[in-house]
Design an enzyme around this catalytic site. Structure first.
Site, PDB file in Angstrom:
ATOM      1  CG  HIS A 178      -0.196   0.126   2.736  1.00 41.05           C
ATOM      2  ND1 HIS A 178       0.415   1.128   3.255  1.00 41.05           N
ATOM      3  CD2 HIS A 178       0.105  -0.901   3.346  1.00 41.05           C
ATOM      4  CE1 HIS A 178       0.945   0.873   4.090  1.00 41.05           C
ATOM      5  NE2 HIS A 178       0.880  -0.485   4.460  1.00 41.05           N
TER       6      HIS A 178
ATOM      7  CD  GLU B  81       1.797  -5.587   8.404  1.00 43.07           C
ATOM      8  OE1 GLU B  81       2.049  -6.721   8.370  1.00 43.07           O
ATOM      9  OE2 GLU B  81       2.371  -4.548   7.669  1.00 43.07           O
TER      10      GLU B  81
END
Length: 196
Positions: free
Chosen positions: A11, A84
């Site tokens: 990201h 994550e």
């Protein structure tokens, strides 16, 4: 299984990235720099015949995926396995590493923590309420394997985070490079083996 080409990207930048705070599963959006990075990534991806994007549902990964998807005209499928690492009680803190016990600062009411290098470098260590690095890696590896097995498309993209990305790259020999915001790697699957 059919051959596939997989583009995996991290990201774009968030304010937490910019200030060195641990995000983990905290849902922090892209900042202006991150939006620009995602736009540049989308431009790079526009010449590739990507047919689908699979993304972590955390907003920073989804925003990055959406910017790319808008540019190339594909759908996004959220996948929790691409999230994550859950960094438990470290999330939201700036964490410094030391080998000197006199410097430890473990008051979690404070923004900055100073923790033992031995602890933080142990891939099996799990922060309170979180998961270990090896657990994150195994989850990401299983997720990419499942996506490769089940995706009907020959060229796909994955929008994820630094932890899962390192875990996936461990399947193809690992990486010694730091993975920056909106960095990407191309992997190929020949029907039997995943390679970089």
């Amino acid at each position: 299984m059919a051959a596939k080409t997989i583009y995996i990207f991290r990201h774009g930048q968030t304010d937490y990235n910019a200030t060195g705070r641990v995000m983990g599963r905290l849902d922090i959006p892209l900042n202006e720099t991150g939006i620009q990075q995602a736009t540049e990534l989308a431009n790079k991806m526009s010449g590739i015949d990507i047919k689908a994007i699979y993304s972590s549902p955390l907003s920073r990964a989804m925003q990055t995926a959406q910017i790319v998807a808008n540019k190339i005209g594909v759908k996004i499928t959220p996948n929790d396995g691409l999230m994550e690492r859950h960094n438990g009680n470290l999330q939201g803190h700036i964490v410094h590493i030391t080998d000197n016990p006199e410097q430890y600062q473990t008051d979690y009411k404070q923004t900055e923590l100073v923790l033992p290098a031995e602890q933080l470098n142990d891939e099996n260590w799990r922060p309170e309420g979180g998961e270990s690095r090896i657990e994150c890696f195994k989850r990401a590896q299983q997720t990419i394997t499942d996506i490769i097995k089940t995706s009907p498309y020959d060229t796909i993209a994955i929008s994820t985070h630094g932890g899962p990305m390192v875990g996936i790259l461990d399947l193809v020999g690992g990486t010694s490079e730091r993975i920056g915001n909106c960095d990407y790697v191309k992997l190929t699957f020949d029907g039997k083996k995943l390679e970089r």
